[in-house]
Design a protein around this motif. Sequence first.
Motif, mmCIF file in Angstrom:
data_model
loop_
_atom_site.group_PDB
_atom_site.id
_atom_site.type_symbol
_atom_site.label_atom_id
_atom_site.label_comp_id
_atom_site.label_asym_id
_atom_site.label_seq_id
_atom_site.Cartn_x
_atom_site.Cartn_y
_atom_site.Cartn_z
ATOM 1 N N ALA A 134 0.689 -1.352 -0.004
ATOM 2 C CA ALA A 134 -0.002 -0.273 -0.076
ATOM 3 C C ALA A 134 0.604 1.325 -0.148
ATOM 4 C CB ALA A 134 -0.904 0.038 1.301
ATOM 5 N N GLU A 135 2.046 1.230 0.713
ATOM 6 C CA GLU A 135 3.056 2.615 0.696
ATOM 7 C C GLU A 135 3.422 2.651 -0.444
ATOM 8 O OE1 GLU A 135 6.869 4.073 2.887
ATOM 9 O OE2 GLU A 135 6.145 2.134 3.480
ATOM 10 N N ALA A 136 3.772 1.586 -1.339
ATOM 11 C CA ALA A 136 4.284 1.696 -2.635
ATOM 12 C C ALA A 136 3.399 2.269 -3.361
ATOM 13 C CB ALA A 136 4.816 0.315 -3.091
ATOM 14 N N VAL A 137 2.054 1.791 -3.759
ATOM 15 C CA VAL A 137 0.871 2.367 -4.426
ATOM 16 C C VAL A 137 0.628 3.664 -4.116
ATOM 17 C CG1 VAL A 137 -1.209 2.235 -5.173
ATOM 18 C CG2 VAL A 137 -0.108 0.129 -4.660
ATOM 19 N N HIS A 138 0.879 4.301 -2.737
ATOM 20 C CA HIS A 138 0.621 5.516 -2.211
ATOM 21 C C HIS A 138 1.789 6.252 -2.639
ATOM 22 C CE1 HIS A 138 2.095 8.741 0.720
ATOM 23 N NE2 HIS A 138 0.737 8.933 0.647
ATOM 24 N N THR A 139 3.095 5.961 -2.860
ATOM 25 C CA THR A 139 3.984 6.637 -3.425
ATOM 26 C C THR A 139 3.796 7.044 -4.737
ATOM 27 O OG1 THR A 139 5.711 5.712 -1.887
ATOM 28 C CG2 THR A 139 6.813 6.766 -3.664
ATOM 29 N N ALA A 154 1.005 6.993 -6.290
ATOM 30 C CA ALA A 154 -0.261 7.815 -6.651
ATOM 31 C C ALA A 154 -0.019 9.452 -6.323
ATOM 32 C CB ALA A 154 -1.367 7.300 -5.701
ATOM 33 N N ARG A 155 0.964 9.453 -5.232
ATOM 34 C CA ARG A 155 1.338 10.910 -4.730
ATOM 35 C C ARG A 155 2.030 11.568 -5.690
ATOM 36 N NH1 ARG A 155 4.801 11.514 0.586
ATOM 37 N NH2 ARG A 155 5.945 10.511 -0.975
ATOM 38 N N ALA A 156 2.960 10.886 -6.391
ATOM 39 C CA ALA A 156 3.810 11.618 -7.216
ATOM 40 C C ALA A 156 3.207 11.806 -8.434
ATOM 41 C CB ALA A 156 4.918 10.390 -7.687
ATOM 42 N N LYS A 157 2.060 11.095 -9.048
ATOM 43 C CA LYS A 157 1.274 11.331 -10.192
ATOM 44 C C LYS A 157 0.206 12.573 -9.941
ATOM 45 C CE LYS A 157 -2.053 9.183 -13.329
ATOM 46 N NZ LYS A 157 -2.865 7.864 -13.446
ATOM 47 N N VAL A 158 -0.104 12.685 -8.629
ATOM 48 C CA VAL A 158 -1.079 13.755 -8.368
ATOM 49 C C VAL A 158 -0.184 14.922 -8.282
ATOM 50 C CG1 VAL A 158 -2.665 14.611 -6.725
ATOM 51 C CG2 VAL A 158 -2.911 12.217 -7.245
ATOM 52 N N LEU A 159 0.674 14.841 -7.654
ATOM 53 C CA LEU A 159 1.736 16.197 -7.427
ATOM 54 C C LEU A 159 2.350 16.621 -8.723
ATOM 55 C CD1 LEU A 159 3.024 17.922 -5.278
ATOM 56 C CD2 LEU A 159 4.828 16.120 -5.107
ATOM 57 N N ALA A 160 2.595 15.741 -9.628
ATOM 58 C CA ALA A 160 2.900 16.152 -11.103
ATOM 59 C C ALA A 160 1.960 17.059 -11.596
ATOM 60 C CB ALA A 160 3.402 14.906 -11.917
ATOM 61 N N ALA A 161 0.674 16.462 -11.513
ATOM 62 C CA ALA A 161 -0.356 17.238 -12.272
ATOM 63 C C ALA A 161 -0.837 18.480 -11.498
ATOM 64 C CB ALA A 161 -1.656 16.505 -12.268
ATOM 65 N N PHE A 162 -0.529 18.497 -10.323
ATOM 66 C CA PHE A 162 -0.654 20.018 -9.324
ATOM 67 C C PHE A 162 0.358 20.878 -9.856
ATOM 68 C CE2 PHE A 162 0.024 22.209 -5.220
ATOM 69 C CZ PHE A 162 -1.386 22.744 -5.472
ATOM 70 N N CYS A 163 1.795 20.202 -10.113
ATOM 71 C CA CYS A 163 2.660 21.288 -10.372
ATOM 72 C C CYS A 163 2.489 21.786 -11.818
ATOM 73 C CB CYS A 163 3.846 20.633 -10.207
ATOM 74 S SG CYS A 163 4.578 20.202 -8.614
ATOM 75 N N SER A 164 2.281 21.001 -12.918
ATOM 76 C CA SER A 164 1.817 21.342 -13.954
ATOM 77 C C SER A 164 0.840 22.463 -14.228
ATOM 78 C CB SER A 164 1.860 20.165 -14.985
ATOM 79 O OG SER A 164 0.526 19.609 -14.732
ATOM 80 N N GLY A 165 -0.223 22.266 -13.439
ATOM 81 C CA GLY A 165 -1.306 23.011 -13.514
ATOM 82 C C GLY A 165 -1.244 24.565 -12.438
ATOM 83 N N GLY A 166 0.079 24.656 -12.001
ATOM 84 C CA GLY A 166 0.174 25.795 -11.049
ATOM 85 C C GLY A 166 -0.653 25.856 -9.857
ATOM 86 N N ASP A 210 5.264 2.123 -12.583
ATOM 87 C CA ASP A 210 4.452 1.241 -12.809
ATOM 88 C C ASP A 210 4.535 0.170 -11.723
ATOM 89 O OD1 ASP A 210 3.518 2.801 -15.008
ATOM 90 O OD2 ASP A 210 4.503 1.777 -16.526
ATOM 91 N N ALA A 211 5.818 -0.283 -11.545
ATOM 92 C CA ALA A 211 5.741 -1.334 -10.647
ATOM 93 C C ALA A 211 5.418 -1.014 -9.225
ATOM 94 C CB ALA A 211 7.284 -1.812 -10.591
ATOM 95 N N LEU A 212 5.604 0.216 -8.944
ATOM 96 C CA LEU A 212 5.445 0.811 -7.562
ATOM 97 C C LEU A 212 3.904 0.708 -7.762
ATOM 98 C CD1 LEU A 212 7.628 3.825 -6.713
ATOM 99 C CD2 LEU A 212 7.069 1.659 -5.320
ATOM 100 N N ALA A 213 2.968 1.471 -8.497
ATOM 101 C CA ALA A 213 1.789 1.724 -8.676
ATOM 102 C C ALA A 213 0.762 0.008 -8.522
ATOM 103 C CB ALA A 213 1.204 2.307 -10.023
ATOM 104 N N ALA A 214 1.705 -0.978 -9.144
ATOM 105 C CA ALA A 214 1.027 -2.215 -9.038
ATOM 106 C C ALA A 214 1.584 -2.987 -7.719
ATOM 107 C CB ALA A 214 1.569 -3.163 -10.344
ATOM 108 N N GLY A 215 2.149 -2.501 -6.879
ATOM 109 C CA GLY A 215 2.786 -3.036 -5.472
ATOM 110 C C GLY A 215 3.651 -4.146 -5.988
ATOM 111 N N ARG A 216 4.475 -4.117 -6.874
ATOM 112 C CA ARG A 216 5.279 -5.254 -7.126
ATOM 113 C C ARG A 216 6.626 -4.989 -6.430
ATOM 114 N NH1 ARG A 216 3.346 -4.721 -12.262
ATOM 115 N NH2 ARG A 216 5.463 -3.719 -13.203
#
Length: 485
Positions: A57-62, A64-76, A119-125
């Motif tokens: 779950a921590e791997a998936v959280h990492t 997911a947070r990186a993906k959301v944060l990237a969109a947050f940064c690109s949108g200012g 992708d491996a983090l998002a899948a929890g591998r």
Amino acid sequence: MEVISTMCLPGQPPAAPATAAEAVAMARAGLAWLAAADATALTGAELGECLRGLERAEAVHTAARAKVLAAFCSGGGFEDDGHGSAKTWLRWQTRITPGAAAGAMGWMRRLAHHPLVRDALAAGRVSASWARQLCEWSDLLPERHRAGADEIFLDAAAAGADLADLGALADEMRRRLARPDRDDDGFDDRRLRLERTFQGAGKLDGDLTPGCATALQAVLDALGKRAGPEDLRTKGQRGHDALEEACRRLIASGCLPDRAGQPTQIVVHASLDRLRGLPGADAAEAAWGAAAAPGDECDAAIVPVVTGHVDPEILDRLAAALLYGAPARPGSGDGRGRAARAARQMVIKAAADLLSGPGGLASCLRTRLAPGIAASISLPLDVGAVTETIPVHLRRAVAVRDKHCRWPGCDQPIAACQPHHIIPRAMGGPTSLTNMILLCTFHHLIAIHRWGWRIVLRPDGTVTVTSPDGYRTYNSHGPPTNAAA
């Protein structure tokens, strides 16, 4: 409190969330159940499965947070709340430490360059700690080989390789792929971070280049020796004291600026004709400062410079009028022309002595910048002394009172800040302690003077900032709240 139902029939997976808010609520609900459950009532197998699941779950959280944060940064998105970066916004709105905010930003950048690991983090591998180590090993290789290295690492990990095996594989890759004619001194990976902790203490962490490490080691060796048999400090304590002593000596040497974040010096050029046309001193000051960028005049050293030039035609008319009351060309061969030339030189000498002074005239003659009257360039007529817009004692008083940037959620240190006139000087705002506040460069020059945010210093010492549209208001005390919510 919103509750999202996650009930499902035995053997069936939980219902999938329909929105981002539902997904976050379901994740929190599941973790809250585990946090409140009686762990001692679970069997060893159940506890083990929980630990493995939480790591995934921590791997998936990492990821997911990186993906959301990237969109947050690109949108200012951070700019909507008056901040200049996502890192400072994270520290303020999510209530995390500077190190944690830097870590989140690091994951965002890291996974953008390692999509297979993402992708491996998002899948929890793969766990988050292993993923970071794999990325660091890949980054040591030439860029064109990094994607392939990530794939090899992940396949080996999935096949059961442990971290030591992966490290040996990374060493072999680097040995084979490293360029023999290029030394990697780690310069691109340099970093240093000082975090302030309880009661002003600090925690230092970083990665130093070989040159920096050698220089620092020389300082620690020279200043960290035992002072005598009575010196019972440990090696670590002596290293700390040596670093403090080196910094103290550097500060005492006068090599560091002592201007409390005053980066601006304004050199104001104005012609004598322009000054003569101004109605008064106030208008002259406003005209002189007009060329500076918004906010620069809040805290700057101002050097007034008055310039002028010699106009040969005006000089000829003046000399002829004084002698004969009619124009005469200095180049003519008659007596009137010789007298005009003599009068011309007398006027030049008197004007130079009166307006420029002996220093300016001597400099002109010594450097031969004006070999001829017609070829003369604009010369300084008056240079004023540097004037501090904020006296030193008042600048220090503001720094002692505020201690850091006073914008809600920002704690930039004094060295990165500038005193700001809450009521602008151009609008009659006084240079006084109650009308000044310490702000970092971004919040001073960008948020206030460029974006138009408003700031108020309350009588109780708290600060309130309001967005240009008036819909968002934040206070420096208590948890951050949005007035529009």
